[in-house]
Design a protein around this motif. Sequence first.
Motif, mmCIF file in Angstrom:
data_model
loop_
_atom_site.group_PDB
_atom_site.id
_atom_site.type_symbol
_atom_site.label_atom_id
_atom_site.label_comp_id
_atom_site.label_asym_id
_atom_site.label_seq_id
_atom_site.Cartn_x
_atom_site.Cartn_y
_atom_site.Cartn_z
ATOM 1 N N UNK A 57 12.017 -1.212 10.113
ATOM 2 C CA UNK A 57 13.395 -0.085 9.558
ATOM 3 C C UNK A 57 12.953 -0.176 8.166
ATOM 4 N N UNK A 58 11.948 -0.061 7.513
ATOM 5 C CA UNK A 58 11.950 0.091 5.993
ATOM 6 C C UNK A 58 11.482 1.385 5.569
ATOM 7 N N UNK A 59 12.128 2.063 4.833
ATOM 8 C CA UNK A 59 11.546 3.001 4.177
ATOM 9 C C UNK A 59 10.744 3.772 3.537
ATOM 10 N N UNK A 60 9.597 4.622 3.673
ATOM 11 C CA UNK A 60 8.613 5.208 2.708
ATOM 12 C C UNK A 60 8.814 6.631 2.287
ATOM 13 N N UNK A 61 8.659 6.992 1.558
ATOM 14 C CA UNK A 61 9.647 8.405 1.290
ATOM 15 C C UNK A 61 8.210 9.459 1.000
ATOM 16 N N UNK A 62 7.099 8.652 1.699
ATOM 17 C CA UNK A 62 5.837 9.342 1.394
ATOM 18 C C UNK A 62 5.699 10.211 2.407
ATOM 19 N N UNK A 63 6.185 9.419 3.804
ATOM 20 C CA UNK A 63 6.101 9.537 5.291
ATOM 21 C C UNK A 63 4.996 8.863 5.429
ATOM 22 N N UNK A 64 4.605 7.646 4.476
ATOM 23 C CA UNK A 64 3.257 7.366 5.321
ATOM 24 C C UNK A 64 4.197 5.730 5.750
ATOM 25 N N UNK A 65 2.973 4.676 5.546
ATOM 26 C CA UNK A 65 3.700 2.825 5.982
ATOM 27 C C UNK A 65 4.141 2.972 4.804
ATOM 28 N N UNK A 66 5.531 2.144 5.512
ATOM 29 C CA UNK A 66 6.023 1.071 4.215
ATOM 30 C C UNK A 66 4.878 -0.057 3.212
ATOM 31 N N UNK A 67 5.596 -0.444 2.463
ATOM 32 C CA UNK A 67 5.190 -1.392 1.707
ATOM 33 C C UNK A 67 4.949 -2.815 2.577
ATOM 34 N N UNK A 68 5.742 -3.327 3.577
ATOM 35 C CA UNK A 68 5.380 -4.023 3.823
ATOM 36 C C UNK A 68 4.253 -3.516 5.273
ATOM 37 N N UNK A 69 4.314 -3.002 5.746
ATOM 38 C CA UNK A 69 3.458 -2.468 6.960
ATOM 39 C C UNK A 69 1.766 -2.044 6.655
ATOM 40 N N UNK A 70 2.145 -1.656 4.855
ATOM 41 C CA UNK A 70 0.736 -1.133 4.294
ATOM 42 C C UNK A 70 -0.010 -2.611 4.263
#
Length: 335
Positions: free
Chosen positions: A54-67
């Motif tokens: 449920x985290x946001x990723x404005x570039x449409x990719x992975x969020x910082x945590x999933x990355x």
Amino acid sequence: MRSFSCPKCGHLLFFENSLCLNCESEVGFDRAAAEFVLAPPATRCANAVLAECNWIAPDGGLCDCCDLTRTRPSDDDTEGMAAFARAEAAKRRLLYQLDDLGLGVEATPDCPGLEFDLLSSVDEPVTTGHADGVITLDLAEGDDGHRETMRVRLDEPYRTLLGHFRHEVGHYYWMRLVDGGPALPATRKLFGDERADYAEALAAHYSSDPEPGWDQTHVSIYATAHPWEDWAETFAHYLHIRDALQTASAFGIVVAGPEVEVPPDPDAPLASVPIETDDFDDLVNSWLPLTYALNAVNRSMGKKDLYPFVLSPAVLDKLRFVHTLVTRKPPARPQ
């Protein structure tokens, strides 16, 4: 963890929410702001479905945590992906707390950045651990039955996914806060000399019973295995304390300490558990009464103690030392 509110209607949100149950607004957690924001589908993490992120990723990719996850099960591994989602949920809580405490996870000239391998042990053994900035987790730890079996087999009072992450990240912060730095002499004085052979120490630990009186010097039996494990167990315990106290404060839970009148003066202001403090004694004086109350509530429900630990003076000294490093105070020098 502190409490959150819907950016549209102000209703209470929990850290796992992606939808406000009051106004039905789609929301997401913004790591940079450490707040929930209105989050249309285009801003959601690419793992919104796979990891229930449920985290946001404005570039449409992975969020910082999933990355931060470099390896995960394949999409067609149904059981592995379900376990992966549970692990990622715990990892998001971990990263939130590290951010909240100001503990970096990005690479520095002296230390690699933090990464995760979340692996299924269905087809081959997986050893949970840390090496050079990479935390490996056996996703079987997300299965309640497996985890409880291992907890009983290893005679552990506490075993959770979040606890695993906090322990392993403790090894990572040994690299960032201790190894090769000015804190190393004082750390060895408290926790022991980490240059002792690790493999031999673990073999001895698993082949023998703990020494009588271990609880007077260590926070857990596993902490007795080697100075690195003592540090990691103590670091994880410090994170437990800080998170639980912050949550209690956020929800207005106040437990009277031994010097507070019970029942309290109804006209007296309620002193909240400190969320941000550099005073370790304040933390301990808030923590211990809270644990007594939580254990009593659990017993009232016919359950075991929620907090099955006793913090001896020696363990408190170790926790105080971790607190000193985390809050960036100059480390104490060995006498």
